[in-house]
Design an enzyme around this catalytic site. Structure first.
Site, PDB file in Angstrom:
ATOM      1  N   HIS A  20      -4.801  -6.469  -7.966  1.00  0.00           N
ATOM      2  CA  HIS A  20      -5.765  -5.455  -7.553  1.00  0.00           C
ATOM      3  C   HIS A  20      -7.151  -6.096  -7.480  1.00  0.00           C
ATOM      4  O   HIS A  20      -7.537  -6.841  -8.380  1.00  0.00           O
ATOM      5  CB  HIS A  20      -5.753  -4.302  -8.563  1.00  0.00           C
ATOM      6  CG  HIS A  20      -6.664  -3.195  -8.172  1.00  0.00           C
ATOM      7  ND1 HIS A  20      -6.328  -2.261  -7.212  1.00  0.00           N
ATOM      8  CD2 HIS A  20      -7.936  -2.898  -8.562  1.00  0.00           C
ATOM      9  CE1 HIS A  20      -7.334  -1.426  -7.051  1.00  0.00           C
ATOM     10  NE2 HIS A  20      -8.330  -1.786  -7.860  1.00  0.00           N
ATOM     11  N   GLN A  64     -10.098 -15.797  -5.599  1.00  0.00           N
ATOM     12  CA  GLN A  64      -9.640 -15.727  -6.995  1.00  0.00           C
ATOM     13  C   GLN A  64      -8.233 -15.132  -7.088  1.00  0.00           C
ATOM     14  O   GLN A  64      -7.428 -15.567  -7.902  1.00  0.00           O
ATOM     15  CB  GLN A  64     -10.625 -14.909  -7.844  1.00  0.00           C
ATOM     16  CG  GLN A  64     -12.001 -15.530  -7.920  1.00  0.00           C
ATOM     17  CD  GLN A  64     -11.961 -16.956  -8.441  1.00  0.00           C
ATOM     18  OE1 GLN A  64     -11.301 -17.243  -9.446  1.00  0.00           O
ATOM     19  NE2 GLN A  64     -12.620 -17.871  -7.753  1.00  0.00           N
ATOM     20  N   GLU A  65      -7.950 -14.152  -6.238  1.00  0.00           N
ATOM     21  CA  GLU A  65      -6.592 -13.574  -6.227  1.00  0.00           C
ATOM     22  C   GLU A  65      -5.567 -14.676  -5.975  1.00  0.00           C
ATOM     23  O   GLU A  65      -4.530 -14.757  -6.638  1.00  0.00           O
ATOM     24  CB  GLU A  65      -6.465 -12.504  -5.140  1.00  0.00           C
ATOM     25  CG  GLU A  65      -7.314 -11.266  -5.376  1.00  0.00           C
ATOM     26  CD  GLU A  65      -7.074 -10.184  -4.326  1.00  0.00           C
ATOM     27  OE1 GLU A  65      -5.929 -10.025  -3.861  1.00  0.00           O
ATOM     28  OE2 GLU A  65      -8.033  -9.491  -3.957  1.00  0.00           O
ATOM     29  N   ASP A  80      -2.347   1.499 -11.121  1.00  0.00           N
ATOM     30  CA  ASP A  80      -3.323   0.475 -11.533  1.00  0.00           C
ATOM     31  C   ASP A  80      -3.655   0.535 -13.029  1.00  0.00           C
ATOM     32  O   ASP A  80      -4.735   0.117 -13.447  1.00  0.00           O
ATOM     33  CB  ASP A  80      -4.623   0.582 -10.702  1.00  0.00           C
ATOM     34  CG  ASP A  80      -4.380   0.322  -9.222  1.00  0.00           C
ATOM     35  OD1 ASP A  80      -3.461  -0.452  -8.902  1.00  0.00           O
ATOM     36  OD2 ASP A  80      -5.106   0.896  -8.388  1.00  0.00           O
ATOM     37  N   MET A 136       0.827  -1.208   0.000  1.00  0.00           N
ATOM     38  CA  MET A 136       0.000   0.000   0.000  1.00  0.00           C
ATOM     39  C   MET A 136       0.865   1.263   0.000  1.00  0.00           C
ATOM     40  O   MET A 136       0.738   2.110   0.888  1.00  0.00           O
ATOM     41  CB  MET A 136      -0.950  -0.028   1.204  1.00  0.00           C
ATOM     42  CG  MET A 136      -1.929  -1.173   1.146  1.00  0.00           C
ATOM     43  SD  MET A 136      -2.760  -1.276  -0.475  1.00  0.00           S
ATOM     44  CE  MET A 136      -4.145  -2.311  -0.082  1.00  0.00           C
TER      45      MET A 136
HETATM   46  C1  GAR Z   1      -5.671  -7.784  -1.682  1.00  0.00           C
HETATM   47  O1  GAR Z   1      -7.075  -7.838  -1.809  1.00  0.00           O
HETATM   48  C2  GAR Z   1      -5.060  -7.014  -2.827  1.00  0.00           C
HETATM   49  O2  GAR Z   1      -5.707  -7.232  -4.039  1.00  0.00           O
HETATM   50  C3  GAR Z   1      -5.255  -5.604  -2.349  1.00  0.00           C
HETATM   51  O3  GAR Z   1      -4.954  -5.644  -0.991  1.00  0.00           O
HETATM   52  C4  GAR Z   1      -5.270  -6.930  -0.482  1.00  0.00           C
HETATM   53  C5  GAR Z   1      -4.039  -7.474   0.201  1.00  0.00           C
HETATM   54  O4  GAR Z   1      -4.333  -8.667   0.846  1.00  0.00           O
HETATM   55  N1  GAR Z   1      -4.411  -4.696  -3.055  1.00  0.00           N
HETATM   56  C6  GAR Z   1      -4.800  -3.462  -3.401  1.00  0.00           C
HETATM   57  O5  GAR Z   1      -5.879  -2.995  -3.124  1.00  0.00           O
HETATM   58  C7  GAR Z   1      -3.752  -2.677  -4.170  1.00  0.00           C
HETATM   59  N2  GAR Z   1      -4.343  -1.522  -4.740  1.00  0.00           N
HETATM   60  P1  GAR Z   1      -3.175  -9.595   1.399  1.00  0.00           P
HETATM   61  O6  GAR Z   1      -2.251  -8.702   2.212  1.00  0.00           O
HETATM   62  O7  GAR Z   1      -3.896 -10.572   2.270  1.00  0.00           O
HETATM   63  O8  GAR Z   1      -2.480 -10.234   0.228  1.00  0.00           O
END
Ligand code: GAR
Length: 211
Positions: A115, A179-180, A151, A96
């Site tokens: 994202h 899905q991520e 992004d 972030m």
């Molecule tokens: C995830 O949902 C990722 O896609 C998002 O933060 C989360 C991190 O989760 N990223 C963003 O929003 C970037 N703009 P994690 O720390 O459990 O991987």
């Protein structure tokens, strides 16, 4: 073939980092994590890294606060660490913090981000909340190469997730996260296999195979 050496940049919970670790352990991706770097000393991501015996490096943003350009100075420190660990692919996983041009250029087409929306819809923060408030019926997640526009980089993989009437930001975020965790390792493996080719805004997947 030598394994692709990944550097993971993460600020928080690190569930995507965990998914990458799991995919490496399951040998579904031919890569190794050379280093995990965080701007947050207390991030669960750093705990996860150390728990798995990986190098976890905290870089304190306050150390650069007095520099003429603190963001650039911070990214110079990141670059030093990435070079020290001979990182070939940088993956942002819930990182972030804005990444500055010098770092992006050093890793052009070798830096990915995930994202939680179908870009270009709902960029930047709180993407899941934005999608719900917009009344979208479908959202999802995007893995893309990092370019200077936040992004905005060429899209590698997307997965869609329907938004249901009864969804809250939390339930939608949880389904998108599933899905991520599936597509981020896939994108890394495509990179490791040398199958990603950037042509303008498009990422061509050479010989994608069955999926
Ligand atoms: C995830 O949902 C990722 O896609 C998002 O933060 C989360 C991190 O989760 N990223 C963003 O929003 C970037 N703009 P994690 O720390 O459990 O991987």
């Amino acid at each position: 073939m030598p394994l692709v050496r990944i550097g993971v940049l993460a600020s928080g919970r690190g569930s995507n980092l965990q998914a990458i670790i799991a995919a490496i352990q399951a040998r579904t991706i031919e890569a190794s994590i050379a280093v995990v770097i965080s701007n947050n000393q207390h991030s669960v991501a750093l705990d996860r890294a150390r728990h798995h015996g990986l190098e976890g490096v905290y870089i304190d943003p306050r150390a650069c606060a007095q520099e003429p350009d603190p963001h650039q100075a911070y990214d110079r420190k990141i670059l030093q660490v990435l070079e020290k660990f001979d990182v070939q692919l940088v993956t942002l996983a819930g990182y972030m913090k804005i990444v500055t041009p010098a770092l992006i250029q050093a890793y052009q087409w070798r830096m990915m981000n995930i994202h939680p929306s179908l870009l270009p819809a709902f960029p930047r923060l709180n993407a899941q909340k934005q999608a719900m408030e917009w009344g979208a019926k479908i959202s999802g997640c995007t893995v893309h190469f990092v370019t200077e526009g936040v992004d905005e980089g060429p899209i590698i993989i997307q997965a869609s997730v329907p938004i249901q009437e009864e969804d809250t930001v939390e339930t939608l975020s949880a389904r998108i996260l599933e899905q991520e965790h599936r597509v981020y390792p896939q994108a890394i493996q495509l990179f490791a296999e040398g199958k990603l080719s950037v042509e303008g805004r498009r990422v061509r997947i050479i010989d994608p195979g069955p999926n």
